[in-house]
Design an enzyme around this catalytic site. Structure first.
Site, short mmCIF file in Angstrom:
data_model
loop_
_atom_site.label_atom_id
_atom_site.label_comp_id
_atom_site.label_asym_id
_atom_site.label_seq_id
_atom_site.Cartn_x
_atom_site.Cartn_y
_atom_site.Cartn_z
N GLU A 35 30.46 28.51 50.27
CA GLU A 35 31.50 29.23 50.88
C GLU A 35 31.13 30.53 51.39
O GLU A 35 30.74 31.50 50.69
CB GLU A 35 32.64 29.31 49.77
N CYS A 53 37.70 36.60 51.62
CA CYS A 53 37.02 35.59 52.42
C CYS A 53 38.10 34.84 53.47
O CYS A 53 37.75 34.40 54.48
CB CYS A 53 36.16 34.45 51.65
P1 NDP Z 1 25.74 38.40 48.89
O1 NDP Z 1 25.62 36.97 49.73
O2 NDP Z 1 24.69 39.50 48.91
O3 NDP Z 1 25.98 37.90 47.23
C1 NDP Z 1 26.69 36.97 47.04
C2 NDP Z 1 26.31 36.56 45.55
O4 NDP Z 1 24.86 36.00 45.55
C3 NDP Z 1 26.22 37.52 44.49
O5 NDP Z 1 26.28 37.22 43.17
C4 NDP Z 1 24.71 38.08 44.58
O6 NDP Z 1 24.19 38.51 43.31
C5 NDP Z 1 24.05 36.78 44.65
N1 NDP Z 1 22.76 36.66 45.15
C6 NDP Z 1 22.38 37.41 46.09
N2 NDP Z 1 20.86 37.10 46.32
C7 NDP Z 1 20.52 36.01 45.38
C8 NDP Z 1 19.23 35.66 45.03
N3 NDP Z 1 18.08 35.68 45.53
N4 NDP Z 1 19.31 34.70 43.88
C9 NDP Z 1 20.50 34.36 43.36
N5 NDP Z 1 21.63 35.02 43.58
C10 NDP Z 1 21.87 35.80 44.70
O7 NDP Z 1 27.30 38.84 49.33
P2 NDP Z 1 27.97 40.14 48.77
O8 NDP Z 1 28.63 39.88 47.41
O9 NDP Z 1 27.14 41.18 48.42
O10 NDP Z 1 28.67 40.42 50.12
C11 NDP Z 1 27.97 40.76 51.17
C12 NDP Z 1 28.67 40.12 52.33
O11 NDP Z 1 28.96 38.62 52.02
C13 NDP Z 1 30.05 40.79 52.44
O12 NDP Z 1 29.90 42.00 53.31
C14 NDP Z 1 31.00 39.56 53.50
O13 NDP Z 1 30.48 39.75 54.73
C15 NDP Z 1 30.27 38.20 52.73
N6 NDP Z 1 31.15 37.98 51.78
C16 NDP Z 1 31.75 36.68 52.16
C17 NDP Z 1 32.81 36.08 51.30
C18 NDP Z 1 33.40 35.02 51.58
O14 NDP Z 1 33.86 34.34 50.69
N7 NDP Z 1 33.41 34.42 52.81
C19 NDP Z 1 33.05 36.79 49.83
C20 NDP Z 1 32.05 37.92 49.64
C21 NDP Z 1 31.36 38.27 50.59
P3 NDP Z 1 24.02 40.03 43.48
O15 NDP Z 1 25.36 40.84 43.33
O16 NDP Z 1 23.52 40.49 41.88
O17 NDP Z 1 23.10 40.60 44.19
#
Ligand code: NDP
Length: 676
Positions: free
Chosen positions: A258, A297
């Site tokens: 998602e 989101c």
């Molecule tokens: P990310 O995609 O960076 O992170 C989402 C999750 O993935 C976090 O738990 C993160 O952990 C984890 N993650 C990142 N890299 C890895 C990896 N290599 N292996 C395993 N887990 C990983 O999203 P953010 O939460 O930082 O948000 C960034 C952008 O994403 C926002 O600005 C927005 O644009 C979008 N977003 C979209 C959403 C939606 O539902 N549509 C919801 C939230 C964000 P960790 O935090 O430890 O890096």
């Protein structure tokens, strides 16, 4: 101030932060409040613990036991939710936002608990569809079934909903019988950690059912097998990276995502300024821009209004947004808190610079706005900002850039087809909404935009008091969307549970299918009953137990009596010539309901006993007309048993009415409540 250690819960032990830990700052003050992560977390031990301990423990329980567990978890978290509220203010969320995250998360547990009890069997195997018939003599048939996957569900969540984000995935996973390893986004992991602690303290979860990774997952994803599932929420970039993990591709590990979504909301062409729909539209947009400071989101990123009404919408939004008090989320007067971090604020500023190349900012100024009770620079504050894109056809950035904050872009449309076209230019979204009082508009939007959006929310003057809001995914309905939105699907009631189970086509004799599915299959060996089944308790009754009644002849007097008694004097029962002109009937025929009544008269045992009530009748089919002179008899078979309360359960009976030639006259499923 003490800095919180956000620990992982791995293989039954809490593991404190260690080498590689990251600091987490308060969204409101910018001060470091917590630290999380440990490079030496033993991820293999976690996977083993889930697969070897959690999975078997959960699979010992049936669907209903697991549903009861979810309800009890919901009750436990409700009792302790103040603790979750208190700790969540530091994420920038207001008390109103907690309603979505914390209460919304608990509500999801309750919905899955209740659906699990009502819609899933009281056992271990979920049947999918009806028995498939493909043999001439009925000795070889097919039935699809679902059983729990035997690995672990790895849930990777976004920072914006530290409680709901976990629970909306956890509820269907546990109900399906799979253990989970939950990995919250580090930025708000201290809230998730507290929620996990509460759930573990409750003692309601079996050992191994729930583990937590605070910080990075190390090489956990490289160790996944065909029985594991990854459910991800976050950015599209991370989704792409994670779903490309070689082990995930090689082992065909189920991966649902998602991700980003350029959601839209359409003001219907009928919704003139001054109409209830116009005001409703402005209210919905304002709410979506400000709840969670726009970090949802499902938030409305693109506002689509008839060209003639764009100015009016901007003016109305300006008026409403002027009342939006920004500040310390813990203050009662605050309507909008902070973004999760100054890093996220910087990201939004970068994104609005991109939007600014195609749209003009008409509301909000990131360099000039008031913040109450907090420091505007140290905290991650931003004001709501509205952009106006004058040429949405030529623009590209506004349809693909997600500024994950209180930001939205308004664009005018010429006609409804143009509005639909613009909504679809998001290339797949979680939700689009339509505010309109015109059913024809709704038909066009549903059929023209359905393929591009996971959910279409329609609101008008009739539904507005009870409508749940454009941005609120409901556990009963699917959440997810095609394309840019990740291509995944979560929740959706029992559909969501099936993501954690494997569907298998079972082929075999009726006895085999009946034994596996714990439900009567026509053609299975009939079990004799030691006494009339209505004298036997729920506990004593066995699937397949069958009685065959005596026969009863139907007379013309019976048909006439029933017709005058009930008032059902339909010509096919009363007029032989008219009945014969009808392709279905050879002569005057007995009423279907007369046959049902006589059937009951034939199989019922009248004395007080374990049968407490007749609660319904499903799947009724009349297959053969009955005319005066024919006789009928009934076969009554125990089809399925489902415990409902501590005192009684539902028995479903397979009923067939046959005529003197053993031809099928009618079949149905009768439902009774029987004492244990
Ligand atoms: P990310 O995609 O960076 O992170 C989402 C999750 O993935 C976090 O738990 C993160 O952990 C984890 N993650 C990142 N890299 C890895 C990896 N290599 N292996 C395993 N887990 C990983 O999203 P953010 O939460 O930082 O948000 C960034 C952008 O994403 C926002 O600005 C927005 O644009 C979008 N977003 C979209 C959403 C939606 O539902 N549509 C919801 C939230 C964000 P960790 O935090 O430890 O890096």
């Amino acid at each position: 101030m003490t800095i919180m250690d956000v620990s992982s819960y791995a293989a039954g032990e809490w593991v404190k932060p260690g080498a590689g830990a990251r600091n987490i700052a308060s969204a409101v003050t910018g001060e470091v409040i917590a630290t999380a992560g440990n490079d030496s977390l033993d991820v293999q031990a976690m996977l083993d613990h889930a697969r070897n301990v959690g999975g078997p423990n959960l699979r010992k329980m049936g669907f209903h036991e697991r549903a009861k567990m979810l309800k009890a978890l919901g009750q436990y978290l409700t009792e302790h939710k103040q603790k979750l509220y208190d700790i969540s203010f530091a994420t920038g969320a207001t008390q109103g936002d907690h309603g979505f995250d914390i209460d919304g998360g608990i509500g999801t547990l309750y919905v899955f608990a209740s659906k699990g009890r009502r819609e899933l069997p009281d056992g271990h195997v979920l049947l999918d569809g009806d028995v498939e018939e493909f043999s001439r003599h009925g000795t070889f048939k097919g039935q699809h079934i679902y059983t729990p996957m035997q690995g672990v569900a790895v849930h990777i969540n976004a920072y914006n909903f530290p409680v709901w984000g976990m629970l909306e995935k956890l509820a269907p996973t546990l109900l399906g019988g799979m253990p989970a390893i939950v990995k919250p986004a580090t930025a708000t992991s201290y809230v998730t950690e507290l929620c996990v602690k509460l759930m573990l303290d409750s003692g309601l979860l079996p050992e191994g059912a729930l583990q937590l990774v605070a910080g990075g997952t190390g090489d956990m994803l490289d160790r996944l097998t065909c029985q594991d599932v990854v459910s991800f929420t976050g950015s599209a970039d991370t989704a792409l990276k994670l779903r490309s993990t070689p082990a995930i591709l090689q082992n065909a590990v189920r991966f649902t995502a998602e991700a980003d979504s350029l959601n839209s909301s359409i003001l219907g062409p009928d919704a003139e300024p001054g109409s209830p729909e116009f005001d409703l539209f402005v209210k919905e947009v304002q709410r979506e821009m400000t709840v969670k400071a726009g970090q949802k989101c499902t938030a409305i990123r693109r506002i689509l209004a008839p060209e003639a009404h764009v100015e009016a919408v901007i003016d109305a939004l300006r008026e409403r947004l002027a009342k939006n008090v920004i500040g310390d989320p813990a203050n009662e007067a605050t309507r909008m808190g902070a973004l999760v971090s100054t890093g996220q604020r910087a990201d939004v500023l970068e994104k609005i610079a991109i939007l600014g190349t195609e749209a003009e900012r008409v509301i909000g100024d990131p360099d000039n706005f008031e913040v109450h009770g907090a420091d505007r620079e140290k905290g991650a504050f931003l004001p709501p900002m509205l952009y106006h894109c004058a040429n949405p056809d030529a623009a590209t950035k506004v349809h693909e850039t997600e500024a994950f904050g209180p930001v939205s872009t308004i664009m005018g449309y010429r006609d409804l087809d143009h509005a639909i076209d613009l909504a679809n230019r998001g290339q797949g979204s979680l939700v689009t909404s339509l505010i309109s009082n015109d059913p024809d508009t709704a038909i066009k939007v549903a059929t023209g935009a359905g393929a591009y959006h996971g959910r279409i929310y329609i609101n008008n003057r009739t539904s507005m008091k009870e409508a749940t809001g454009h941005g609120a995914p409901l556990p009963h309905m699917i959440h997810g969307g095609p394309g840019r939105a990740g291509g995944g699907e979560e929740m959706g009631g029992i559909r969501g549970v099936k993501h954690f189970m494997q569907r298998t086509a079972i082929q075999g004799s009726p006895d085999m299918l009946q034994a596996i599915g714990n439900q009567f299959v026509p053609g299975a060996t009939e079990k004799p009953v030691p006494a009339h089944p209505f004298t036997r308790t729920f506990t004593d009754l066995e699937i397949g137990e069958t009685i065959t009644t005596d026969a009863r002849q139907i007379t013309l007097d019976d048909i006439e009596h029933f017709a005058t008694f009930t008032g059902d004097t339909f010509y096919a029962h009363m007029d032989a010539e008219a009945a014969k002109r009808n392709p279905f009937f050879p002569d005057r025929v007995a009423h279907g309901y007369l046959l049902l009544s006589f059937a009951a008269g034939l199989f019922v045992e009248p004395n007080e006993g374990p049968v407490l009530a007749n609660t319904g009748l499903d799947d009724l089919r009349f297959m053969q007309p009955v005319v005066a002179g024919d006789s009928i008899h009934v076969k009554l078979t125990v089809k399925r048993k489902t415990r409902r309360t501590d005192a009684y359960g539902e028995v479903r009976w397979h009923v067939t009415i046959l005529n003197q030639d053993e031809a099928l006259v009618a079949t149905y499923t009768l439902l009774t409540m029987n004492a244990y």
